[in-house]
Design a protein around this motif. Structure first.
Motif, PDB file in Angstrom:
ATOM      1  N   ILE A 128     -26.756  22.686 -35.174  1.00  0.00           N
ATOM      2  CA  ILE A 128     -26.336  21.287 -35.057  1.00  0.00           C
ATOM      3  C   ILE A 128     -25.638  20.840 -36.348  1.00  0.00           C
ATOM      4  CG2 ILE A 128     -27.167  18.914 -34.836  1.00  0.00           C
ATOM      5  CD1 ILE A 128     -29.420  20.027 -33.051  1.00  0.00           C
ATOM      6  N   SER A 129     -26.208  21.209 -37.486  1.00  0.00           N
ATOM      7  CA  SER A 129     -25.612  20.823 -38.773  1.00  0.00           C
ATOM      8  C   SER A 129     -24.248  21.466 -38.964  1.00  0.00           C
ATOM      9  CB  SER A 129     -26.554  21.223 -39.915  1.00  0.00           C
ATOM     10  OG  SER A 129     -27.788  20.530 -39.815  1.00  0.00           O
ATOM     11  N   ASN A 130     -24.124  22.736 -38.589  1.00  0.00           N
ATOM     12  CA  ASN A 130     -22.833  23.418 -38.717  1.00  0.00           C
ATOM     13  C   ASN A 130     -21.775  22.779 -37.821  1.00  0.00           C
ATOM     14  OD1 ASN A 130     -23.864  25.245 -40.568  1.00  0.00           O
ATOM     15  ND2 ASN A 130     -24.374  26.785 -39.007  1.00  0.00           N
ATOM     16  N   ALA A 131     -22.173  22.429 -36.573  1.00  0.00           N
ATOM     17  CA  ALA A 131     -21.237  21.776 -35.660  1.00  0.00           C
ATOM     18  C   ALA A 131     -20.822  20.412 -36.201  1.00  0.00           C
ATOM     19  CB  ALA A 131     -21.884  21.624 -34.280  1.00  0.00           C
ATOM     20  N   TYR A 132     -21.750  19.693 -36.812  1.00  0.00           N
ATOM     21  CA  TYR A 132     -21.437  18.382 -37.391  1.00  0.00           C
ATOM     22  C   TYR A 132     -20.435  18.515 -38.530  1.00  0.00           C
ATOM     23  CZ  TYR A 132     -22.053  14.216 -40.272  1.00  0.00           C
ATOM     24  OH  TYR A 132     -21.826  13.101 -41.022  1.00  0.00           O
ATOM     25  N   GLY A 186     -29.694  15.352 -34.707  1.00  0.00           N
ATOM     26  CA  GLY A 186     -30.267  15.783 -35.983  1.00  0.00           C
ATOM     27  C   GLY A 186     -31.641  15.207 -36.246  1.00  0.00           C
ATOM     28  N   ASP A 187     -32.049  14.213 -35.481  1.00  0.00           N
ATOM     29  CA  ASP A 187     -33.370  13.593 -35.627  1.00  0.00           C
ATOM     30  C   ASP A 187     -34.266  14.094 -34.496  1.00  0.00           C
ATOM     31  OD1 ASP A 187     -35.596  11.912 -35.454  1.00  0.00           O
ATOM     32  OD2 ASP A 187     -34.521  10.240 -36.368  1.00  0.00           O
ATOM     33  N   HIS A 226     -36.998  13.156 -33.292  1.00  0.00           N
ATOM     34  CA  HIS A 226     -37.558  12.096 -32.459  1.00  0.00           C
ATOM     35  C   HIS A 226     -36.524  11.591 -31.449  1.00  0.00           C
ATOM     36  CE1 HIS A 226     -39.740  12.222 -36.283  1.00  0.00           C
ATOM     37  NE2 HIS A 226     -40.797  11.826 -35.610  1.00  0.00           N
ATOM     38  N   GLN A 227     -35.335  11.250 -31.947  1.00  0.00           N
ATOM     39  CA  GLN A 227     -34.295  10.765 -31.042  1.00  0.00           C
ATOM     40  C   GLN A 227     -33.819  11.872 -30.102  1.00  0.00           C
ATOM     41  OE1 GLN A 227     -31.317   7.918 -32.199  1.00  0.00           O
ATOM     42  NE2 GLN A 227     -32.015   7.983 -34.333  1.00  0.00           N
ATOM     43  N   ARG A 228     -33.795  13.099 -30.604  1.00  0.00           N
ATOM     44  CA  ARG A 228     -33.377  14.211 -29.747  1.00  0.00           C
ATOM     45  C   ARG A 228     -34.353  14.403 -28.581  1.00  0.00           C
ATOM     46  NH1 ARG A 228     -32.431  20.578 -31.599  1.00  0.00           N
ATOM     47  NH2 ARG A 228     -31.605  21.285 -29.565  1.00  0.00           N
ATOM     48  N   ALA A 229     -35.647  14.223 -28.842  1.00  0.00           N
ATOM     49  CA  ALA A 229     -36.649  14.358 -27.785  1.00  0.00           C
ATOM     50  C   ALA A 229     -36.425  13.319 -26.694  1.00  0.00           C
ATOM     51  CB  ALA A 229     -38.053  14.207 -28.372  1.00  0.00           C
ATOM     52  N   ILE A 230     -36.094  12.085 -27.112  1.00  0.00           N
ATOM     53  CA  ILE A 230     -35.820  11.026 -26.140  1.00  0.00           C
ATOM     54  C   ILE A 230     -34.549  11.359 -25.359  1.00  0.00           C
ATOM     55  CG2 ILE A 230     -35.358   8.564 -25.837  1.00  0.00           C
ATOM     56  CD1 ILE A 230     -36.667   8.205 -28.635  1.00  0.00           C
ATOM     57  N   TYR A 231     -33.498  11.757 -26.077  1.00  0.00           N
ATOM     58  CA  TYR A 231     -32.204  12.050 -25.445  1.00  0.00           C
ATOM     59  C   TYR A 231     -32.324  13.208 -24.463  1.00  0.00           C
ATOM     60  CZ  TYR A 231     -27.332  13.528 -25.010  1.00  0.00           C
ATOM     61  OH  TYR A 231     -26.120  13.907 -24.516  1.00  0.00           O
ATOM     62  N   LYS A 234     -44.132   9.088 -35.118  1.00  0.00           N
ATOM     63  CA  LYS A 234     -44.756   9.777 -33.989  1.00  0.00           C
ATOM     64  C   LYS A 234     -44.047  11.094 -33.701  1.00  0.00           C
ATOM     65  CE  LYS A 234     -46.812   5.825 -31.618  1.00  0.00           C
ATOM     66  NZ  LYS A 234     -47.040   5.188 -30.317  1.00  0.00           N
ATOM     67  N   THR A 235     -44.803  12.008 -33.114  1.00  0.00           N
ATOM     68  CA  THR A 235     -44.243  13.303 -32.743  1.00  0.00           C
ATOM     69  C   THR A 235     -43.368  13.132 -31.502  1.00  0.00           C
ATOM     70  OG1 THR A 235     -46.060  13.846 -31.252  1.00  0.00           O
ATOM     71  CG2 THR A 235     -46.324  14.434 -33.580  1.00  0.00           C
ATOM     72  N   PRO A 236     -42.476  14.123 -31.225  1.00  0.00           N
ATOM     73  CA  PRO A 236     -41.662  14.040 -30.004  1.00  0.00           C
ATOM     74  C   PRO A 236     -42.501  13.870 -28.745  1.00  0.00           C
ATOM     75  CG  PRO A 236     -40.790  15.730 -31.465  1.00  0.00           C
ATOM     76  CD  PRO A 236     -42.069  15.244 -32.086  1.00  0.00           C
ATOM     77  N   GLN A 237     -43.655  14.560 -28.661  1.00  0.00           N
ATOM     78  CA  GLN A 237     -44.513  14.422 -27.486  1.00  0.00           C
ATOM     79  C   GLN A 237     -45.059  13.003 -27.368  1.00  0.00           C
ATOM     80  OE1 GLN A 237     -44.981  16.394 -25.003  1.00  0.00           O
ATOM     81  NE2 GLN A 237     -46.409  14.986 -24.002  1.00  0.00           N
ATOM     82  N   GLU A 238     -45.453  12.407 -28.488  1.00  0.00           N
ATOM     83  CA  GLU A 238     -45.969  11.034 -28.468  1.00  0.00           C
ATOM     84  C   GLU A 238     -44.861  10.053 -28.083  1.00  0.00           C
ATOM     85  OE1 GLU A 238     -49.507  11.174 -31.832  1.00  0.00           O
ATOM     86  OE2 GLU A 238     -47.437  10.929 -32.468  1.00  0.00           O
TER      87      GLU A 238
END
Length: 570
Positions: free
Chosen positions: A30-34, A70-71, A73-78, A98-102
């Motif tokens: 993801i970082s390389n693509a960015y 890159g985040d 938490h936000q990636r888990a939601i997306y 909170k964790t992605p699961q939470e």
């Protein structure tokens, strides 16, 4: 006939495809693509005010995509919910620690609250109409009727409605755990009518079970208590106890079933009934993506029997072929037929039941959403060849004619309306995407020249032609799948095609190009030129100075170069 549920869907941003990375990409990928996208779209690289403004728009999109992916938490939601999940009402209360699961659990809690508010506004009506038709006069007239006939007069066979039954139910969710259902039934047979009404209240006790209480009125009041319970990971049971209050006293009936999963696709059932009709039965059901088979054996009063049924599923044709046999103390019945999906929510079925002593019956069934219409047509009280033949052949001929003259034109028109609706809904969005893609192509020109020059110097991967959109008559390609062209014949294409040579060349790295399984309309420099239509990507490229050609569908992955893409010289 019904509208496609997806026809009105708004097209969302696909950040993974914008970066041209797989959905399981690592943080390093993801970082390389960015970084690659940032170098391409950074405003400071452009002096022209117009290009600088366009670069700012695309650079901001690049930052937004990286901000989400890159985040964790936000990636888990997306990943779970798309871009609308990031904008959910009440989401601001979620802590970033909170964790992605939470986070997923928190979103589900908010979603449940919204769903609970909507429950009061929703019902789930279901119903069926059964019309019994007696057409035995078509094939076998009574001898007494012939004796009274005047030979000079023409006799017209009599077809009559011998009975009708109507059932209807309305489901009213009270809470997420409690559901109330009201159902009614009316039937008439040979001039005698009956009716009943039942009110049910079901409560979900836990993930493993529920309890239901039914109160009914009709031919005397009834009280029913039902329950379901998961016993182990592979075993469950249900029970129903019915108390029927009659002038002669209370008549109880008990039905209990124990079921266990024998393997991934097979379930076995053991059912015991006691009361007015007592019996013990066992059933084995096997169901998978291509077939459904069931075997049942029952011993009881007044009847004992065995039955075997098989359904073959033709998913591509949206067709099911069925056959069954049932034999016991009552006689024997062989039934065969087919069921065809005729629209998004409608199925049409026809079957022929041939039995001793039941005779021959043709059954027509139409299921439309939650409503079912059944027409059992009794053709003969005896087992004779002519009704069997006509019951088998007539539905096939009628369906072929109806499909050609009525169904196909309606379905075609509905698809056309759905596409127009989707285009209109996304009109502004697509115009925006088109401007963005055109701006991206202009910003890519310097990168394109550099990448192409490097690839030409080492005889690497050079894109010489790339078209994306509604291509037709492509050699070696059908609308149902992608193909690899090895012919120099030019494909035909409509106006709904765009040139994507520059964007694809910019994605080449070390003489390789990889596109992942996603709509290519989300790639940088791409847009959807024909919303709602099937799209293809045609690529002509040079590798080691040899011409190659490949065509893939919109959501199909692509890896080039490949030896199989090489065009043989003529």
């Amino acid at each position: 006939m019904e509208e496609n549920d997806d026809a009105g869907a708004l097209i969302e941003e696909d950040y993974y495809t914008f970066f041209n990375i797989p959905r399981d990409a690592t943080q390093e990928e993801i970082s390389n693509a960015y970084r690659r996208s940032s170098r391409l779209y950074h405003p400071d690289k452009h002096v022209d005010p117009i290009r600088k403004k366009e670069a700012e728009i695309l650079f901001n999109k690049t930052k937004k995509a990286y901000e989400v992916l890159g985040d964790p938490h936000q990636r888990a939601i997306y990943d779970s919910l798309g871009t609308h999940g990031l904008e959910t009402e009440g989401w601001e209360i979620v802590q970033r620690t909170k964790t992605p699961q939470e986070i997923r659990e928190e979103y589900e809690r908010l979603a449940r609250e919204r769903d609970e508010r909507k429950l009061q506004q929703r019902t789930n009506p279901k119903g069926s109409v059964t019309v019994h038709i007696n057409a035995t006069d078509l094939f076998s007239r009574y001898k007494d009727d012939l004796a009274y006939d005047d030979s000079e007069n023409v006799h017209f066979p009599t077809v009559e409605v011998s009975g009708m039954s109507i059932t209807q139910s309305i489901e009213a969710p009270l809470t997420l755990r409690d559901t109330m259902t009201m159902s009614g039934q009316l039937s008439t047979q040979n001039g005698t009518g009956t009716g009943s009404v039942v009110v049910s209240l079901r409560r979900l006790l836990s993930e493993k079970g529920w309890l239901e209480v039914d109160l009914g009125a009709g031919n005397g009041p009834t009280f029913t208590l039902k329950g379901f319970r998961t016993l182990t990971k592979r075993t469950f049971s249900n029970m129903a106890t019915v108390f029927h209050f009659t002038p002669h006293g209370i008549r109880p009936d008990i039905v209990t079933t124990l079921a266990t999963q024998l393997d991934k696709h097979t379930v076995g059932y053991l059912t015991w009934r006691a009361g007015t009709h007592s019996s013990m039965s066992t059933t084995i059901v096997r169901d998978n993506t291509t077939s459904h088979a069931a075997f049942s054996m029952q011993f009881g009063i007044p009847h004992s029997f065995f039955s075997l049924s098989y359904t073959h599923k033709l998913e591509e044709m949206e067709l099911k072929l069925r056959g069954s046999i049932k034999a016991g103390t009552f006689g024997a019945v062989v039934e065969y037929g087919a069921e065809k999906k005729v629209s998004q929510h409608s199925w049409l079925a026809a079957s022929v039941a041939v039995g001793i002593p039941s005779g021959v019956t043709l059954k027509i069934k139409l299921s439309r959403a939650n409503q079912t219409y059944i027409f059992p047509i009794r053709l003969s009280d005896e087992l004779i060849p002519s009704p069997v033949f006509y019951a088998t052949v007539t539905p096939v001929i009628v369906w072929a004619v109806v499909k050609k003259l009525i169904v196909d034109p309606i379905v075609h028109e509905q698809k056309k309306r759905d596409k127009e609706k989707q285009r209109e809904l996304n009109k502004t969005r697509m115009a925006e995407k088109k401007r963005e893609a055109q701006a991206a192509v202009e910003l890519m020109r310097a990168t394109f020249a550099r990448v192409r020059s490097d690839e030409e110097a080492k005889r690497g991967l050079v894109i010489i032609k790339a078209l994306y959109g509604r291509l037709v008559n492509v050699p070696g390609v059908s609308t149902s799948g992608a193909g690899e062209a090895g012919s120099s014949t030019e494909p035909e294409y409509l106006d709904e095609v765009i040139d994507v040579m520059i964007p694809l060349q910019c994605l080449v790295k070390d003489a390789k190009l990889v596109l992942h399984e996603a709509s290519k309309s989300q790639l940088p420099g791409f847009y959807d030129p024909c919303v709602g239509e099937e799209k293809l990507l045609l690529v002509h490229y040079l590798f080691h100075s040899h011409v190659h050609e490949v065509v893939v569908q919109d959501n199909e992955s692509l890896r080039i170069p490949k030896q199989s893409h090489r065009v043989n010289a003529t």
